[in-house]
Design a protein around this motif. Sequence first.
Motif, PDB file in Angstrom:
ATOM      1  N   THR A 254       0.965  -1.076  -0.118  1.00 12.55           N
ATOM      2  CA  THR A 254      -0.028   0.045  -0.113  1.00 12.55           C
ATOM      3  C   THR A 254       0.726   1.250   0.020  1.00 12.55           C
ATOM      4  O   THR A 254       0.648   2.365  -0.762  1.00 12.55           O
ATOM      5  CB  THR A 254      -0.929   0.090   1.189  1.00 12.55           C
ATOM      6  OG1 THR A 254      -1.685  -1.113   1.245  1.00 12.55           O
ATOM      7  CG2 THR A 254      -1.784   1.212   1.374  1.00 12.55           C
ATOM      8  N   MET A 255       1.743   1.265   0.867  1.00 10.18           N
ATOM      9  CA  MET A 255       2.821   2.612   0.921  1.00 10.18           C
ATOM     10  C   MET A 255       3.718   2.688  -0.378  1.00 10.18           C
ATOM     11  O   MET A 255       3.668   4.019  -0.693  1.00 10.18           O
ATOM     12  CB  MET A 255       3.762   2.433   2.120  1.00 10.18           C
ATOM     13  CG  MET A 255       3.163   2.384   3.473  1.00 10.18           C
ATOM     14  SD  MET A 255       1.997   3.855   3.743  1.00 10.18           S
ATOM     15  CE  MET A 255       3.292   5.122   3.364  1.00 10.18           C
ATOM     16  N   GLN A 260       3.963   6.460  -4.959  1.00 16.47           N
ATOM     17  CA  GLN A 260       3.791   6.793  -6.420  1.00 16.47           C
ATOM     18  C   GLN A 260       2.947   7.833  -6.677  1.00 16.47           C
ATOM     19  O   GLN A 260       3.130   8.795  -7.602  1.00 16.47           O
ATOM     20  CB  GLN A 260       3.614   5.610  -7.299  1.00 16.47           C
ATOM     21  CG  GLN A 260       4.564   4.587  -7.202  1.00 16.47           C
ATOM     22  CD  GLN A 260       4.048   3.143  -7.884  1.00 16.47           C
ATOM     23  OE1 GLN A 260       3.241   3.223  -8.425  1.00 16.47           O
ATOM     24  NE2 GLN A 260       4.847   1.988  -7.453  1.00 16.47           N
ATOM     25  N   GLU A 261       1.927   7.644  -5.943  1.00 14.52           N
ATOM     26  CA  GLU A 261       0.530   8.819  -6.262  1.00 14.52           C
ATOM     27  C   GLU A 261       0.767   9.993  -5.758  1.00 14.52           C
ATOM     28  O   GLU A 261       0.217  11.111  -6.122  1.00 14.52           O
ATOM     29  CB  GLU A 261      -0.454   8.133  -5.805  1.00 14.52           C
ATOM     30  CG  GLU A 261      -1.199   6.778  -6.591  1.00 14.52           C
ATOM     31  CD  GLU A 261      -1.587   7.300  -8.050  1.00 14.52           C
ATOM     32  OE1 GLU A 261      -1.876   8.339  -8.181  1.00 14.52           O
ATOM     33  OE2 GLU A 261      -1.179   6.167  -8.674  1.00 14.52           O
ATOM     34  N   PRO A 263       2.575  13.585  -4.609  1.00 11.53           N
ATOM     35  CA  PRO A 263       3.623  14.386  -4.879  1.00 11.53           C
ATOM     36  C   PRO A 263       4.618  14.663  -3.744  1.00 11.53           C
ATOM     37  O   PRO A 263       4.232  14.694  -2.736  1.00 11.53           O
ATOM     38  CB  PRO A 263       3.079  15.703  -5.601  1.00 11.53           C
ATOM     39  CG  PRO A 263       1.388  15.173  -5.575  1.00 11.53           C
ATOM     40  CD  PRO A 263       1.312  14.391  -4.800  1.00 11.53           C
ATOM     41  N   LEU A 264       5.732  14.774  -4.206  1.00  7.55           N
ATOM     42  CA  LEU A 264       6.988  14.899  -3.137  1.00  7.55           C
ATOM     43  C   LEU A 264       6.597  16.118  -2.393  1.00  7.55           C
ATOM     44  O   LEU A 264       7.024  16.211  -0.996  1.00  7.55           O
ATOM     45  CB  LEU A 264       8.342  15.119  -3.741  1.00  7.55           C
ATOM     46  CG  LEU A 264       9.378  15.239  -2.890  1.00  7.55           C
ATOM     47  CD1 LEU A 264       9.566  13.837  -1.794  1.00  7.55           C
ATOM     48  CD2 LEU A 264      10.828  15.547  -3.631  1.00  7.55           C
ATOM     49  N   GLU A 265       6.098  17.234  -2.947  1.00  9.32           N
ATOM     50  CA  GLU A 265       5.834  18.607  -2.554  1.00  9.32           C
ATOM     51  C   GLU A 265       4.993  18.222  -1.160  1.00  9.32           C
ATOM     52  O   GLU A 265       5.045  19.216  -0.123  1.00  9.32           O
ATOM     53  CB  GLU A 265       5.145  19.485  -3.427  1.00  9.32           C
ATOM     54  CG  GLU A 265       4.507  20.536  -2.996  1.00  9.32           C
ATOM     55  CD  GLU A 265       5.424  21.797  -2.409  1.00  9.32           C
ATOM     56  OE1 GLU A 265       5.034  22.775  -1.922  1.00  9.32           O
ATOM     57  OE2 GLU A 265       6.775  21.648  -2.834  1.00  9.32           O
ATOM     58  N   LEU A 266       3.864  17.357  -1.376  1.00 12.72           N
ATOM     59  CA  LEU A 266       2.868  17.209  -0.571  1.00 12.72           C
ATOM     60  C   LEU A 266       3.373  16.472   0.853  1.00 12.72           C
ATOM     61  O   LEU A 266       3.281  16.866   2.080  1.00 12.72           O
ATOM     62  CB  LEU A 266       1.881  16.439  -0.906  1.00 12.72           C
ATOM     63  CG  LEU A 266       0.672  17.180  -1.779  1.00 12.72           C
ATOM     64  CD1 LEU A 266      -0.491  16.209  -1.948  1.00 12.72           C
ATOM     65  CD2 LEU A 266       0.076  18.209  -0.765  1.00 12.72           C
ATOM     66  N   GLY A 327     -10.629   0.353  -4.760  1.00 15.56           N
ATOM     67  CA  GLY A 327     -10.141  -0.705  -4.562  1.00 15.56           C
ATOM     68  C   GLY A 327      -8.719  -0.995  -5.143  1.00 15.56           C
ATOM     69  O   GLY A 327      -8.136  -2.109  -5.079  1.00 15.56           O
ATOM     70  N   GLU A 328      -7.915   0.214  -5.207  1.00 16.59           N
ATOM     71  CA  GLU A 328      -6.647   0.191  -5.778  1.00 16.59           C
ATOM     72  C   GLU A 328      -5.489  -0.135  -4.665  1.00 16.59           C
ATOM     73  O   GLU A 328      -4.534  -0.451  -4.760  1.00 16.59           O
ATOM     74  CB  GLU A 328      -6.091   1.167  -6.292  1.00 16.59           C
ATOM     75  CG  GLU A 328      -7.020   1.764  -7.858  1.00 16.59           C
ATOM     76  CD  GLU A 328      -6.683   2.963  -8.467  1.00 16.59           C
ATOM     77  OE1 GLU A 328      -5.458   2.916  -8.758  1.00 16.59           O
ATOM     78  OE2 GLU A 328      -7.440   3.763  -8.748  1.00 16.59           O
TER      79      GLU A 328
END
Length: 340
Positions: A254-255, A260-261, A263-266, A327-328
């Motif tokens: 999951t992590m 991947q989803e 953004p590094l900024e967040l 469900g991803e």
Amino acid sequence: MNTAESTQKQNKLNPVEQTALVLLGMGEDAAAKVLRHFSRDETQRVTRAMAKLSGIKSDNAHRVIQSFFDDFRQHSGIRGASKEYLSNTLRKALGNDLAKGLLNNLYGDEIRNNMQRLQWVDSEILARFIADEHPQMQAIFLAYLPADSSSDVLKHLPQDYHDELLYRIARLQDIDHQIANDLNDLIERCIEQVSVTQSAPLSGVKQVADIINRFQGDRAALMEMLKLHDENVVEEIEENMFEFLVLGRQTEETMDRLVQEVPLELWTVALKGADITLQQAIKRSMPQRMVKALEDEMQVRGALPLSRVEQSRQEIMQIVRELSDSGEVELLLYQEPTVE
């Protein structure tokens, strides 16, 4: 500890923490009078710092408080005049017309300071309180409230004369001494009524969710026991457990997907001030180069407003919710028991 080390420890307290330390040294009554003149955001930051202060040695506390009084002596002068004294003096010096304009500006500043106290009152309660006042007094009341509070109050007033109130506000230029007194009386009556009738809001379900999220024991067993009482209540609790803290107990799969989803900024903003174990859990799913970029960026940014950190965490959890709903990813609110 030598003098240099003591001074260094004192300097580690930021201005908000130093303010908190001075207020704690004043006693409850004096500190309460000072806090009345703070904005809502200032009050929240200072009281949060007051709650967290601990382990301050007496000599360091003395230095902070002494610094406050040194600064006070440099900037303080003759005490302010009373309204009556100021009014009579200005009228004798300037005449009624000029004095009136100057006094109105001074009273306007006082009203704005008093209005800051109403930021804590629910907008619906404020709307009910002024509903029977004359439209002109309602307009003046809304004009002196902070814009976001004023907008919220307006929503709870009858919609068919929103335009009249806004027009009256647009036409306001100044208010005379008597109206200023009437408005201050209205503010005081509002605060007095709220202090008597308003109860503290409490969400039991949210409180239980927060407790379970931080519970170090067997969360799954606890949730199963709660289901015996009411499964619907457990569903509400699980909904409220959906917060940034739960990312620390997710599977590696999951992590990996979340990294991947999101953004590094967040991540850079959201991980500010986060528990070290939570940071480590998230960093384990990042490539080493990404971890280095994250840490460098967090260091460069320095201190950030808490509101911005919370917003970034909410944005991440919204992405998590969307992935979970589709469900991803399989989100674990707590580790459920398994069998072979």
